[in-house]
Design a protein around this motif. Structure first.
Motif, PDB file in Angstrom:
ATOM      1  N   SER A 166     -59.354 -40.564 -15.146  1.00 38.16           N
ATOM      2  CA  SER A 166     -59.264 -41.263 -16.428  1.00 38.16           C
ATOM      3  C   SER A 166     -59.961 -40.509 -17.548  1.00 38.16           C
ATOM      4  O   SER A 166     -59.585 -40.651 -18.720  1.00 38.16           O
ATOM      5  N   MET A 167     -60.992 -39.746 -17.225  1.00 41.27           N
ATOM      6  CA  MET A 167     -61.716 -38.997 -18.253  1.00 41.27           C
ATOM      7  C   MET A 167     -61.023 -37.651 -18.504  1.00 41.27           C
ATOM      8  O   MET A 167     -60.148 -37.560 -19.335  1.00 41.27           O
ATOM      9  N   GLY A 168     -61.412 -36.617 -17.848  1.00 37.97           N
ATOM     10  CA  GLY A 168     -60.765 -35.322 -18.007  1.00 37.97           C
ATOM     11  C   GLY A 168     -61.403 -34.461 -19.074  1.00 37.97           C
ATOM     12  O   GLY A 168     -62.153 -34.924 -19.936  1.00 37.97           O
ATOM     13  N   ASN A 169     -61.085 -33.180 -18.996  1.00 39.50           N
ATOM     14  CA  ASN A 169     -61.724 -32.199 -19.878  1.00 39.50           C
ATOM     15  C   ASN A 169     -61.373 -32.399 -21.340  1.00 39.50           C
ATOM     16  O   ASN A 169     -62.230 -32.244 -22.221  1.00 39.50           O
ATOM     17  N   ASP A 170     -60.109 -32.733 -21.632  1.00 41.31           N
ATOM     18  CA  ASP A 170     -59.695 -32.842 -23.027  1.00 41.31           C
ATOM     19  C   ASP A 170     -60.433 -33.967 -23.736  1.00 41.31           C
ATOM     20  O   ASP A 170     -60.944 -33.789 -24.855  1.00 41.31           O
ATOM     21  N   LYS A 171     -60.499 -35.139 -23.131  1.00 42.65           N
ATOM     22  CA  LYS A 171     -61.175 -36.265 -23.761  1.00 42.65           C
ATOM     23  C   LYS A 171     -62.658 -35.993 -23.950  1.00 42.65           C
ATOM     24  O   LYS A 171     -63.235 -36.295 -24.997  1.00 42.65           O
ATOM     25  N   VAL A 172     -63.287 -35.422 -22.942  1.00 45.57           N
ATOM     26  CA  VAL A 172     -64.729 -35.204 -23.010  1.00 45.57           C
ATOM     27  C   VAL A 172     -65.064 -34.114 -24.014  1.00 45.57           C
ATOM     28  O   VAL A 172     -66.025 -34.229 -24.785  1.00 45.57           O
ATOM     29  N   ASN A 173     -64.282 -33.043 -24.052  1.00 42.51           N
ATOM     30  CA  ASN A 173     -64.568 -31.959 -24.993  1.00 42.51           C
ATOM     31  C   ASN A 173     -64.380 -32.396 -26.441  1.00 42.51           C
ATOM     32  O   ASN A 173     -65.028 -31.852 -27.345  1.00 42.51           O
ATOM     33  N   LYS A 174     -63.480 -33.350 -26.693  1.00 42.12           N
ATOM     34  CA  LYS A 174     -63.345 -33.867 -28.051  1.00 42.12           C
ATOM     35  C   LYS A 174     -64.626 -34.541 -28.522  1.00 42.12           C
ATOM     36  O   LYS A 174     -64.886 -34.624 -29.731  1.00 42.12           O
ATOM     37  N   ILE A 175     -65.424 -35.024 -27.575  1.00 44.08           N
ATOM     38  CA  ILE A 175     -66.698 -35.659 -27.920  1.00 44.08           C
ATOM     39  C   ILE A 175     -67.797 -34.621 -28.033  1.00 44.08           C
ATOM     40  O   ILE A 175     -68.506 -34.539 -29.047  1.00 44.08           O
ATOM     41  N   TRP A 176     -67.957 -33.801 -26.999  1.00 43.95           N
ATOM     42  CA  TRP A 176     -69.098 -32.883 -26.933  1.00 43.95           C
ATOM     43  C   TRP A 176     -68.929 -31.651 -27.817  1.00 43.95           C
ATOM     44  O   TRP A 176     -69.909 -30.970 -28.108  1.00 43.95           O
ATOM     45  N   GLU A 177     -67.686 -31.331 -28.239  1.00 45.95           N
ATOM     46  CA  GLU A 177     -67.461 -30.154 -29.078  1.00 45.95           C
ATOM     47  C   GLU A 177     -66.919 -30.528 -30.455  1.00 45.95           C
ATOM     48  O   GLU A 177     -66.381 -29.682 -31.172  1.00 45.95           O
ATOM     49  N   ALA A 178     -67.067 -31.795 -30.844  1.00 46.03           N
ATOM     50  CA  ALA A 178     -66.522 -32.245 -32.131  1.00 46.03           C
ATOM     51  C   ALA A 178     -67.215 -31.573 -33.307  1.00 46.03           C
ATOM     52  O   ALA A 178     -66.605 -31.350 -34.358  1.00 46.03           O
ATOM     53  N   GLY A 179     -68.475 -31.240 -33.183  1.00 52.44           N
ATOM     54  CA  GLY A 179     -69.218 -30.629 -34.277  1.00 52.44           C
ATOM     55  C   GLY A 179     -69.392 -29.141 -34.142  1.00 52.44           C
ATOM     56  O   GLY A 179     -70.263 -28.554 -34.807  1.00 52.44           O
ATOM     57  N   LEU A 180     -68.579 -28.498 -33.316  1.00 51.77           N
ATOM     58  CA  LEU A 180     -68.725 -27.057 -33.106  1.00 51.77           C
ATOM     59  C   LEU A 180     -68.463 -26.273 -34.393  1.00 51.77           C
ATOM     60  O   LEU A 180     -69.090 -25.234 -34.635  1.00 51.77           O
ATOM     61  N   HIS A 181     -67.545 -26.776 -35.227  1.00 51.07           N
ATOM     62  CA  HIS A 181     -67.209 -26.037 -36.450  1.00 51.07           C
ATOM     63  C   HIS A 181     -68.361 -26.034 -37.450  1.00 51.07           C
ATOM     64  O   HIS A 181     -68.360 -25.233 -38.388  1.00 51.07           O
ATOM     65  N   HIS A 182     -69.335 -26.907 -37.260  1.00 50.17           N
ATOM     66  CA  HIS A 182     -70.504 -26.898 -38.146  1.00 50.17           C
ATOM     67  C   HIS A 182     -71.543 -25.863 -37.710  1.00 50.17           C
ATOM     68  O   HIS A 182     -72.447 -25.563 -38.490  1.00 50.17           O
ATOM     69  N   GLN A 183     -71.426 -25.369 -36.490  1.00 55.83           N
ATOM     70  CA  GLN A 183     -72.419 -24.438 -35.949  1.00 55.83           C
ATOM     71  C   GLN A 183     -71.895 -23.012 -36.093  1.00 55.83           C
ATOM     72  O   GLN A 183     -70.976 -22.597 -35.380  1.00 55.83           O
ATOM     73  N   LYS A 184     -72.457 -22.275 -36.998  1.00 53.28           N
ATOM     74  CA  LYS A 184     -72.018 -20.913 -37.229  1.00 53.28           C
ATOM     75  C   LYS A 184     -72.557 -19.979 -36.134  1.00 53.28           C
ATOM     76  O   LYS A 184     -73.682 -20.119 -35.694  1.00 53.28           O
ATOM     77  N   GLY A 185     -71.743 -19.040 -35.752  1.00 53.60           N
ATOM     78  CA  GLY A 185     -72.160 -18.046 -34.771  1.00 53.60           C
ATOM     79  C   GLY A 185     -71.902 -18.444 -33.334  1.00 53.60           C
ATOM     80  O   GLY A 185     -72.204 -17.672 -32.416  1.00 53.60           O
TER      81      GLY A 185
END
Length: 645
Positions: A477-496
């Protein structure tokens, strides 16, 4: 003034003179009137009476004091008689109560002592009864050894006579008929039949381990040329799935010294897997072709997923038993067995199990009564090992159950198809999972996750570990796509920062995983979430509670990732936790029943630390709330299985 002084000194005359002066009237200023004799007499008399009464009163008081003293002395005298007696009686009563209490205790302990005494007597009788057969078998064994000694002595006499040239009593045929080859000498001496012969007399047999086909001592040749001892003695085990051997925790083959990675107590044994039975083959070593007599009774186990093992049996019987046993097991597996291919290549050559000093690894027993089913008295059971040939006979009877137990859960295939790449590095074909995060990982990333601790990530193998149905369903029911949308949602704010690829170094993957899950550096927060940690915990704990009320799996995962506490209690809801409110959720009548994820939500909360024994303000635990709240039957069964009810 002089007259008054004279009258005071003159006594009676003074009185008369005073009377005369009173009769004459006033004599002048400061002069006193003289008293009447009768009055003076009365005054003196009353003063005397008063003094006498005072003396009498003093005498009466003295008499009272004397009386009180006498009474006190008498009281002390009489009280002495009974107070000493009372004190003595009190002490005696205390002693009596103490001994009475001791008597009650003895009365209570006496039955236990009697039972213990009876048990000890039974144990002694059992011991004495067991010693008698031991003594009988020891005498029989001694007699058998005496026969061997007598035969050895007779052969020694003949050998001595031949060596000294005393051939008078021997004809030429006797001398020429003496065997010359080692095999003929062994067959005449019956050297390899000695263990069986001794077993017949002693009936001393090793108790067979359930599920084991053949087990016993074998010599294993070391592959390290620098090893001081090229052959090491190991206890090998053959079952239906593979070949194993036991190795002590302090033994580090081929490297010398102690194994620092396996710092385990010396009382533990490691069960090292040699090979899978379905993938291996047995090659017999012919010592004549090799030209080396030291490789007698040797055979080699060859497997594509592990190194080859050169093994030497303790004699021809053990040699035949092991070779035939392995080949028969391979044949049975090819004919009737069904082993899942995912389990074939699981860690050959690595420790799979540890045995403690209390485990039944080398337990031996003595049997004095022969069972009807134990008609096989193969000599190979005693010398270097033991065999259980009945397992092949009844293998077909339980083949269906063995096949069913070996098949992996079909949900695993769905999980792997839904998650073809690793959640953290993109490696293909991941087969490891983090239960509390709901993601699928490759083996290298799973190692990094393990180093974070179970409070961050609970790692399991989808191929090697056995999980329960609701755990598989949670991962599906969970899966990589759903979880990564949560844990990597702010990646674009982190430069480098860029997500590592499958070919990245372990250090790069470790930095990424720690930044993502341990430090939570790629989560995305909104302004209304608060800037202080305390405000965020309060906000997301409330969001977690509401998500659990709706059984929204993604919202629960997001609230947990951002700091929501599973222990937070909603005071407005009677002190219930998120798990309390989750278990009473039921799907709406117009909704799809299959879309209801109540059990998965409860499992996600439990995997992240929610407690089944948590109480609300009414002292209701989670299962109590589910029953009182008319929860779904599936939820109640799930909670009962988790609670062990």
């Amino acid at each position: 003034g002089e007259d008054c002084g004279g009258s005071g000194a003159g006594g009676g005359g003074g009185g008369a003179s005073g009377s005369a002066k009173l009769g004459g009237g006033k004599l002048g200023r400061g002069k006193k009137l003289e008293k009447d004799p009768a009055l003076a007499t009365a005054e003196a008399a009353t003063n005397l009476m008063h003094n006498l009464e005072q003396i009498r009163l003093a005498q009466a008081n003295a008499e009272l004091k004397r009386f009180q003293l006498l009474r006190r002395l008498d009281s002390i005298k009489t009280r002495r008689n009974f107070e000493l007696g009372e004190s003595a009686l009190s002490s005696l009563n205390g002693i009596r109560a103490y001994f009475h209490h001791c008597s009650d205790m003895i009365d209570g302990v006496t039955p236990k002592l009697t039972r213990l005494q009876d048990k000890q007597a039974q144990s002694r009788e059992k011991h004495d009864a067991q010693q008698a057969p031991w003594e009988i078998k020891q005498r029989s064994l001694t007699n058998a050894i005496s026969e061997v000694g007598a035969k050895a002595a007779s052969i020694g006499v003949i050998a001595n006579a031949i060596s000294q040239g005393q051939l008078d009593d021997m004809d030429e045929d006797f001398i020429s008929s003496q065997p010359t080859s080692l095999e003929e000498i062994e067959s005449i001496v019956r050297f390899w039949e000695l263990p069986q012969q001794l077993n017949i007399h002693s009936l001393y047999q090793r108790k067979l381990t359930p599920g084991v086909i053949v087990e016993g001592w074998l010599y294993k040749k070391s592959t390290n040329r620098l090893a001081l001892n090229s052959w090491t003695r190991r206890w090998f085990i053959l079952d239906r799935t593979g070949v194993y051997y036991l190795k002590g925790s302090g033994q580090n083959e081929g490297k010398g010294g102690n194994n620092s990675k396996n710092n385990v107590s010396k009382d533990w044994m490691e069960r090292v897997k040699v090979c899978d039975i379905l993938l291996c083959t047995v090659r017999e070593i012919n010592c004549k072709i090799k030209g080396n007599p030291n490789v007698r009774f040797c055979f080699e186990i060859i497997s594509p997923n592990s190194k080859s093992y050169m093994l030497q049996a303790c004699g021809p019987n053990d040699y035949k038993m092991w070779v035939a046993g392995i080949r028969a097991c391979i044949e049975q597996q090819l004919t009737h067995g069904k082993i899942p291919p995912d389990n074939m290549l699981m860690g050959a050559g690595k420790p799979t199990k540890k045995f403690g000093k209390n485990d039944n690894v080398q337990t031996e027993s003595i049997f004095f009564e022969k069972d009807d089913d134990d008609d096989d008295t193969d000599g190979g059971k005693s010398g270097g090992g033991s065999s259980n040939r009945g397992l092949f006979d009844d293998y077909l009877d339980d083949s269906n159950s063995s096949r069913t137990s070996g098949i992996r859960n079909p949900v695993v295939s769905q999980i792997l198809r839904a998650n073809p790449v690793c959640a953290d590095c993109g490696n293909r074909d991941p087969d490891w999972a983090s239960l509390n995060l709901g993601i699928i990982l490759c083996i290298e990333c799973s190692g990094v996750h393990r180093s974070l601790g179970v409070h961050v990530s609970k790692v399991r193998s989808l191929r090697l570990d056995t999980m329960r149905e609701f755990e598989y369903n949670l991962l599906l029911s969970m899966g990589n796509d759903k979880v990564n949308k949560i844990w990597e949602a702010g990646l674009h704010h982190q430069k480098g920062w860029t997500k590592p690829s499958g070919g990245a170094s372990r250090k790069a993957k470790e930095e990424w995983i720690k930044s993502k899950y341990l430090w939570k550096g790629f989560l995305e927060y909104r302004s209304e979430d608060g800037r202080e940690q305390v405000d965020r915990v309060a906000k997301f704990s409330s969001d977690l509670f509401e998500a659990a009320r709706r059984c929204d799996l993604s919202a629960i995962a997001e609230a947990l990732a951002k700091g929501g506490s599973v222990e937070w209690k909603n005071k407005e809801e009677g002190g219930k936790t998120a798990l309390h409110i989750c278990v009473v959720n039921r799907p709406a009548e117009d909704s799809d029943v299959d879309s209801w994820k109540g059990v998965e939500c409860a499992e996600l909360l439990i995997q992240n630390g929610a407690k089944l024994d948590a109480d609300d303000f009414d002292h209701h635990k989670v299962l109590d709330c589910a029953v009182l709240g008319n929860a779904k039957r599936e939820m109640i069964e799930y909670l009962s299985s988790k609670a062990g009810v």
